[in-house]
Write a protein that holds these residues in place. Structure first.
Motif, PDB file in Angstrom:
ATOM      1  N   VAL A  35       8.577  -9.493  11.321  1.00  0.00           N
ATOM      2  CA  VAL A  35       9.022 -10.325  10.131  1.00  0.00           C
ATOM      3  C   VAL A  35       7.840 -11.646   9.327  1.00  0.00           C
ATOM      4  CG1 VAL A  35      10.783 -12.123   8.783  1.00  0.00           C
ATOM      5  CG2 VAL A  35      11.381  -9.895  10.101  1.00  0.00           C
ATOM      6  N   ILE A  36       7.025 -12.297  11.284  1.00  0.00           N
ATOM      7  CA  ILE A  36       6.562 -13.305  10.297  1.00  0.00           C
ATOM      8  C   ILE A  36       5.204 -13.050   9.853  1.00  0.00           C
ATOM      9  CG2 ILE A  36       5.136 -15.441  11.728  1.00  0.00           C
ATOM     10  CD1 ILE A  36       7.892 -15.875  13.529  1.00  0.00           C
ATOM     11  N   ARG A  37       4.497 -12.098  10.674  1.00  0.00           N
ATOM     12  CA  ARG A  37       3.348 -11.730  10.394  1.00  0.00           C
ATOM     13  C   ARG A  37       3.701 -10.412   8.680  1.00  0.00           C
ATOM     14  NH1 ARG A  37       3.014  -8.757  16.353  1.00  0.00           N
ATOM     15  NH2 ARG A  37       2.371 -10.750  17.898  1.00  0.00           N
ATOM     16  N   THR A  38       4.400  -9.929   8.671  1.00  0.00           N
ATOM     17  CA  THR A  38       4.548  -9.118   7.297  1.00  0.00           C
ATOM     18  C   THR A  38       4.901 -10.293   6.493  1.00  0.00           C
ATOM     19  OG1 THR A  38       5.413  -7.827   7.638  1.00  0.00           O
ATOM     20  CG2 THR A  38       5.532  -8.059   5.715  1.00  0.00           C
ATOM     21  N   THR A  39       5.476 -11.621   6.426  1.00  0.00           N
ATOM     22  CA  THR A  39       5.825 -12.877   5.537  1.00  0.00           C
ATOM     23  C   THR A  39       4.558 -13.613   5.336  1.00  0.00           C
ATOM     24  OG1 THR A  39       7.810 -13.455   6.122  1.00  0.00           O
ATOM     25  CG2 THR A  39       6.466 -14.916   5.265  1.00  0.00           C
ATOM     26  N   ALA A  40       3.383 -13.126   6.620  1.00  0.00           N
ATOM     27  CA  ALA A  40       2.810 -14.445   6.211  1.00  0.00           C
ATOM     28  C   ALA A  40       2.036 -15.575   5.766  1.00  0.00           C
ATOM     29  CB  ALA A  40       0.966 -13.024   5.055  1.00  0.00           C
ATOM     30  N   LYS A  41       2.450 -16.466   6.016  1.00  0.00           N
ATOM     31  CA  LYS A  41       2.565 -17.469   5.827  1.00  0.00           C
ATOM     32  C   LYS A  41       2.646 -18.817   6.897  1.00  0.00           C
ATOM     33  CE  LYS A  41       4.320 -16.609   0.547  1.00  0.00           C
ATOM     34  NZ  LYS A  41       5.578 -16.917   0.089  1.00  0.00           N
ATOM     35  N   PRO A  42       2.495 -19.942   7.233  1.00  0.00           N
ATOM     36  CA  PRO A  42       2.995 -20.526   8.220  1.00  0.00           C
ATOM     37  C   PRO A  42       4.192 -21.321   8.005  1.00  0.00           C
ATOM     38  CG  PRO A  42       1.188 -21.690   6.684  1.00  0.00           C
ATOM     39  CD  PRO A  42       1.176 -19.880   5.972  1.00  0.00           C
ATOM     40  N   VAL A  43       4.807 -21.040   9.729  1.00  0.00           N
ATOM     41  CA  VAL A  43       5.612 -21.250   9.496  1.00  0.00           C
ATOM     42  C   VAL A  43       6.060 -22.834  10.278  1.00  0.00           C
ATOM     43  CG1 VAL A  43       7.573 -20.947  11.611  1.00  0.00           C
ATOM     44  CG2 VAL A  43       6.448 -19.069  11.045  1.00  0.00           C
ATOM     45  N   ALA A  44       6.644 -23.568   8.917  1.00  0.00           N
ATOM     46  CA  ALA A  44       6.335 -24.976   8.843  1.00  0.00           C
ATOM     47  C   ALA A  44       7.345 -25.722  10.826  1.00  0.00           C
ATOM     48  CB  ALA A  44       7.432 -25.171   7.762  1.00  0.00           C
TER      49      ALA A  44
END
Length: 206
Positions: A35-44
């Motif tokens: 999910v993190i890679r698909t979202t492709a936005k930095p994790v705050a």
């Protein structure tokens, strides 16, 4: 959201234009990282409602992947790396490896409103399931993430270490039920509900 196989624990992903927040990364590291890679936005940030093992099993995988800081209650900060306290080290969980997570970068200030990469939320103390249980209130969106305090039609179990039924009921009544009825409740297990529904029909408060 994904529901992890162990304890059917819910991991939540919040996204805005620039970043992602992750709440309670459970055991399915592969799916969480997908999910993190698909979202492709930095994790705050990685936000923890409490530190029982089923809510923290992928913290290190997410931290290694993203470099995101971890936020946790000061009352349970040492539970992250103490299996007996996060319950993974108990004999009834012999089938599980001990869960040991490195220390969190931050401990919550109760009652503070945080702004992390455009995500604004207030941290409320909701102990009773565990001593450091917290909930996250997103006022603009009318959302609240309650961990194992409040569920759809029930409340968190109180027979574990530092659990207490009256403490939990009081926390829900004083911290969560004053929220507007239309607030959507996203719990640590099970389906979402609303504050209004639980205030009206939860059997623990009739």
């Amino acid at each position: 959201m994904i529901t992890n196989p162990i304890a059917y624990e819910n991991t939540y992903f919040l996204t805005n234009d620039t970043a992602t927040l992750i709440i309670d990364p459970g055991n399915d590291s592969d799916k969480i990282l997908e999910v993190i890679r698909t979202t492709a936005k930095p994790v705050a940030a990685i936000l923890l409602t409490h530190t029982h093992y089923d809510h923290i099993m992928s913290v290190e995988a997410v931290r290694a992947e993203t470099g995101a800081p971890v936020y946790v209650s000061e009352l349970e900060a040492d539970w992250l790396y103490t299996p007996e306290l996060n319950l993974s080290g108990l004999s009834r969980h012999d089938e599980l490896p001990n869960v040991v997570v490195n220390a969190a970068e931050h401990t919550f200030e109760i009652g503070r409103t945080y702004d992390l990469s455009g995500f604004a939320f207030t941290v409320l103390a909701t102990p009773g399931h565990s001593q450091g249980g917290v909930s996250f209130v997103f006022e603009k969106e009318h959302l609240v993430f309650t961990g194992d305090a409040l569920f759809s039609g029930t409340i968190g179990r109180t027979d574990l270490n530092t659990g207490d039924l009256e403490t939990l009921k009081t926390a829900i009544q004083t911290q969560l039920f004053p929220l507007n009825s239309d607030y959507k409740v996203f719990p640590g297990h099970g389906p979402q509900t609303t504050i209004g529904t639980e205030r009206l029909s939860n059997p623990f408060f009739r």
